[in-house]
Design a protein around this motif. Structure first.
Motif, PDB file in Angstrom:
ATOM      1  N   UNK A 131       1.738  -7.975 -11.466  1.00 35.52           N
ATOM      2  CA  UNK A 131       0.459  -7.562 -12.666  1.00 35.52           C
ATOM      3  C   UNK A 131      -0.405  -6.867 -11.758  1.00 35.52           C
ATOM      4  N   UNK A 132      -0.189  -6.909 -10.769  1.00 34.20           N
ATOM      5  CA  UNK A 132      -1.335  -6.072  -9.448  1.00 34.20           C
ATOM      6  C   UNK A 132      -0.519  -5.036  -8.464  1.00 34.20           C
ATOM      7  N   UNK A 133      -0.822  -3.767  -8.500  1.00 34.75           N
ATOM      8  CA  UNK A 133      -0.298  -2.913  -7.342  1.00 34.75           C
ATOM      9  C   UNK A 133      -0.485  -3.209  -6.209  1.00 34.75           C
ATOM     10  N   UNK A 134       0.396  -3.136  -5.203  1.00 32.21           N
ATOM     11  CA  UNK A 134       0.216  -3.358  -3.800  1.00 32.21           C
ATOM     12  C   UNK A 134      -0.756  -2.255  -3.262  1.00 32.21           C
ATOM     13  N   UNK A 135      -1.446  -2.564  -2.290  1.00 28.75           N
ATOM     14  CA  UNK A 135      -2.590  -1.492  -1.883  1.00 28.75           C
ATOM     15  C   UNK A 135      -1.982  -0.909  -0.850  1.00 28.75           C
ATOM     16  N   UNK A 136      -0.854  -1.176  -0.108  1.00 27.02           N
ATOM     17  CA  UNK A 136      -0.207  -0.396   1.105  1.00 27.02           C
ATOM     18  C   UNK A 136       0.877   0.237   0.800  1.00 27.02           C
ATOM     19  N   UNK A 137       1.176   0.455  -0.674  1.00 25.14           N
ATOM     20  CA  UNK A 137       2.244   1.463  -1.035  1.00 25.14           C
ATOM     21  C   UNK A 137       3.751   0.921  -0.538  1.00 25.14           C
ATOM     22  N   UNK A 138       3.794  -0.149  -0.086  1.00 25.19           N
ATOM     23  CA  UNK A 138       5.097  -0.449   0.277  1.00 25.19           C
ATOM     24  C   UNK A 138       6.041  -0.789  -0.634  1.00 25.19           C
ATOM     25  N   UNK A 139       7.431  -0.130  -0.277  1.00 29.35           N
ATOM     26  CA  UNK A 139       8.647  -0.498  -1.365  1.00 29.35           C
ATOM     27  C   UNK A 139       9.909  -0.556  -0.550  1.00 29.35           C
ATOM     28  N   UNK A 140      10.786  -1.513  -0.784  1.00 28.82           N
ATOM     29  CA  UNK A 140      11.891  -1.679   0.056  1.00 28.82           C
ATOM     30  C   UNK A 140      12.946  -1.485  -0.959  1.00 28.82           C
TER      31      UNK A 140
END
Length: 746
Positions: free
Chosen positions: A156-165
């Motif tokens: 429910x909170x977006x990552x702040x580092x933008x990382x996706x895998x």
RNA sequence: GCCGAAGUGGCGGAAUGGCAUACGCGGUGGUCUCAAAAACCACUGAGGGCAACUUCUUGUGGGUUCGACUCCCACCUUCGGCACCA
């Protein structure tokens, strides 16, 4: 350290209403515990939409009322186990999370979701409210717990580092995927046909989705985790954004696995979508985060920014999402701001013998009655029996336990719990001022005005949190009561270091490096031991013992003794004025150094200054100054300054020099700036910050003369050849720095 | 993981932004002694040079400054304390 110990946490309280297993007709607030909401504390109210379960401490008072009959036995077993575990002081450091479902459900007040209630020993009754909401996507402990017990995990909170895998199974796509990824500039690695993609930001995620969909074969799926949680199928995308989608995704993936005959896949044993993703090792660091990111999947709050850049970290509720949600909860009366502290009040009621008794009496008729002031203090019995029951021996001491009620005179019993010894050590310095003072206040106010607050506290660093924290609290209470006019109990704190063994390790019998000071006291004297401990290093850092180092101190003491008491062989002529001035200068310079060092607790450098002084005296002794008034002053000054460091030798020397008993009651030597002043000083001459020469000049030299003299120094002149002088700096009494720029030949 | 302290010769350590290595230990050489110990004297960061002198050096990498062990940023290492604190 104290800040950490107090553990201030800023967050929110939130009420969760429980569905009770046996809805009895309730007669209102005074009826029973059932309608009581479960109050939780959280530092992350912005994650409320991701709360997929609740956990109560095993000792939580509502557990009994909430537990369903079928699970009553399992719950009782777990609580028993948990209570035993606290007895062995939670030996395991990183032990597995354990817990049991108690059969009850609560309603998440922000979205109406029905969430199961568990008990687990990773939630402690003593902190907060003893109940938490489980937000597994954004709390490490909740994540581990949810994974183990198959509870849904929803970001429910977006990552702040933008990382996706993203991981792609070899058979899931048609050929050409690597080429397409490379063409789009996306980072990936391949191993045996398996593709591991690392993406940055939602733009890359969207580009990647398009590429995958163009290559995905029917009957397979590709997952994306991190900045987005999505499952790509040949006919569409499913996002992991609710408990329903979690179940739907899992069912669809497992059906596909079975269709392919992969009946032994570990993924088939997964009970949630997140557990399915957890089977991919590559994903582990992207499945969970605790960042203050933008809110997602959170109803009307979706899109609320998390961290406010540029806001000082100390500012209250500085994260917009946290503040907004908390205020919203408060408006609706289901929550509000709350600050919680880790620090527990465990000074009172300890089940042990050592400590001041709590002066309370339990009477069957009159209830809890304080011991009358005239009967204070309540003293511990001398003859208590210590038995291995794990309880305080006071419980079994009939003479102590049984007493009479001070109100009705009937039989009564004393409180057998005691107070921790910190209770006493937190204010003894107030009591010590006037220990036998009899008055309406605890100490003589006149004596207090003189002595308090304590000028200097010296102790070990081990007291930095507990003892010093409690004594500060006591002082703040005394201040609020109007008993003291100050805020802090001590003006200055100094932690002394630890003296290590000769091998630089902490002294211990098992290491065999323990130094017994008595051995050195008997051979080199107590003064040598004392002085060497002061000389080892900075007082606050401690240092290593050295059996040869202490001999250096012993030699120093002997040298001073000989210098002071033994006459030189040759008879002295009359000293020159300059010789006298030189001796007085070093004497008074040493007075300032030693005085300043003592005030700063820098005993090692004070001793070094005395050693230098001693070396100067040894040289001066062979000159005509010996026996002069200046010599007498120098020697007496030496002995006076030695007194705090080497008290016995100093006393003996003082007497032999004809001083009046005792050296320790004499005035500290007075410093005379005029006598200490240099007549000649050595100026350092630098070129671009590098020392190129020195010039001796009268102490009262003016800037122009000093600069001119510096420029005439032969070595300086040599370095100035072919150089262009840009600037000349003069630091009075210290140096001349000539700034040059390379010129000519270059 | 979090909090705190600290990284300087062979060793313990010293240095209000201004001579890095004070003071002590250890080491080398010497005096005294038949000899040893003790005591005393001299030298002692590394490299180059006969020498004057010179280059390098305060955990690592940047920065500020005429000038940085010292101030700022990032990192590494060691020690101490706390640790399921929602």
């Amino acid at each position: 350290m104290q800040r950490n110990w107090i553990g201030r946490s800023e967050g929110a309280w939130v009420n969760f209403h429980a569905e009770y297993p046996q809805p009895e007709p309730c007669r209102g607030a005074a009826c029973c515990a059932h309608p009581a909401p479960i109050r939780i504390f959280t530092t992350r109210p912005d994650t409320l939409w991701g709360a997929t379960f609740m956990v109560l401490a095993p000792e939580h008072p509502l557990v009994d009322a909430l537990t369903t009959p079928e699970l009553a036995q399992a719950v009782a077993d777990y609580r028993f186990q948990a209570s035993r575990q606290s007895e062995i002081e939670r030996l395991a450091v990183n032990k597995d999370k354990t817990g049991v479902f108690i059969g009850a459900y609560a309603i998440n007040p922000v979205n109406g979701a029905r969430v199961p209630i568990w008990i687990a020993d990773y939630v402690m009754m003593a902190y907060g409210t003893g109940a938490i909401m489980g937000v597994p996507a954004h709390d490490e402990r909740d994540f581990a717990f949810a994974l183990k017990y198959a509870l849904p995990i929803l970001p429910v909170i977006q990552r702040t580092d933008g990382l996706a895998k993203s991981y792609v199974y070899p058979a899931a796509v048609r050929p050409g995927l690597p080429q397409a990824l490379a063409a789009a500039g996306l980072a990936f690695e391949q191993q045996n046909g398996h593709t591991f993609v690392t993406l940055q930001g939602l733009d890359q995620v969207n580009a990647y989705i398009d590429i995958v969909r163009a290559h995905l074969l029917p009957g397979y799926w590709v997952s994306i985790v991190g900045a987005a949680f999505a499952f790509l199928f040949d006919d569409g995308i499913m996002h992991l954004d609710s408990a329903e989608s979690d179940a739907a995704i899992l069912a669809r993936c497992q059906t596909l696995l079975r269709d392919h005959g992969l009946t032994h896949s570990s993924a088939l044993r997964a009970r949630t979508a997140m557990e399915l993703l957890w089977t991919v090792q590559f994903y582990h660091d992207a499945l969970f985060h605790a960042d203050y990111g933008e809110m997602i999947n959170s109803g009307a709050f979706t899109g609320t920014p998390g961290d406010a850049a540029g806001t000082p970290a100390q500012a209250e509720y500085s994260q917009p999402a946290k503040k907004k949600v908390t205020d919203w909860l408060a408006e609706r009366g289901i929550g509000g701001r709350e600050v919680t502290y880790k620090l527990r009040d465990w000074l009172i009621s300890r089940q042990r013998y050592w400590g001041a008794p709590i002066p309370m009496i339990y009477c069957n008729k009159c209830g809890i009655v304080p011991v009358p002031e005239a009967d204070l203090p309540v003293l511990l019995p001398d003859d208590a029996q210590f038995m291995p029951t794990g309880e305080s021996p006071l419980i079994y001491h009939e003479g102590f336990r049984n007493t009479t009620c001070p109100v009705c005179g009937g039989p009564a019993r004393r409180e057998t719990d005691t107070m921790d010894t910190f209770m006493c050590s937190s204010w003894y310095h107030y009591a010590y001022i006037s220990p036998y003072y009899k008055g309406s206040v605890p100490w003589d106010p006149a004596a207090g005005a003189y002595w308090l607050p304590v000028d200097q506290y010296t102790g070990g660093i081990e007291h930095a949190t507990m003892h010093l924290l409690y004594t500060r609290f006591f002082t703040k209470v005394l201040r609020d009561l109007g008993l003291v006019p100050f805020d802090e109990p001590m003006v200055r704190l100094f932690n002394q270091g630890i003296i290590l063994g000769e091998d630089n390790e902490k002294m211990s019998k098992s290491r065999g490096n323990v130094v017994n000071p008595d051995d050195y006291v008997s051979t080199l004297g107590a003064d040598s031991v004392r002085a060497f401990l002061m000389f080892i290093g900075p007082w606050e850092e401690g240092g290593s013992w050295s059996s040869t180092g202490i001999e250096g101190i012993y030699r120093f003491i002997n040298r001073v003794w000989n210098t002071a008491l033994e006459a030189p062989e040759q008879a002295a002529a009359a000293p020159t004025e300059e010789e006298i001035a030189d001796l007085l200068r070093i004497t008074h310079k040493t007075i300032t150094r030693v005085t300043d060092d003592f005030e700063r607790f820098q005993f090692n450098t004070a001793l070094a200054a005395l050693m230098e002084f001693s070396n100067a005296l040894i040289k001066a002794k062979d000159t005509a100054v010996y026996g002069s008034a200046a010599w007498q002053e120098a020697i007496r000054t030496m002995v006076l300054m030695m007194a705090p460091i080497m008290p016995h030798v100093a006393e003996e020397l003082w007497e032999r020099l004809g001083g009046e008993y005792s050296v320790h009651t004499q005035a500290w030597p007075a410093y005379n700036a005029e006598l200490a002043a240099d007549r000649v000083l050595t100026l350092v001459v630098q070129i671009n910050g590098k020392v190129r020469g020195r010039v001796e000049l009268p102490a009262d030299v003016d800037e122009e003369t000093a600069k001119a003299a510096a420029m005439e120094n032969p070595n300086v002149l040599r370095h100035l050849e072919q150089q262009q002088v840009v600037k000349v700096l003069y630091v009075p009494g210290r140096l001349v720095n000539i700034v040059v720029r390379g010129g000519g030949s270059g």
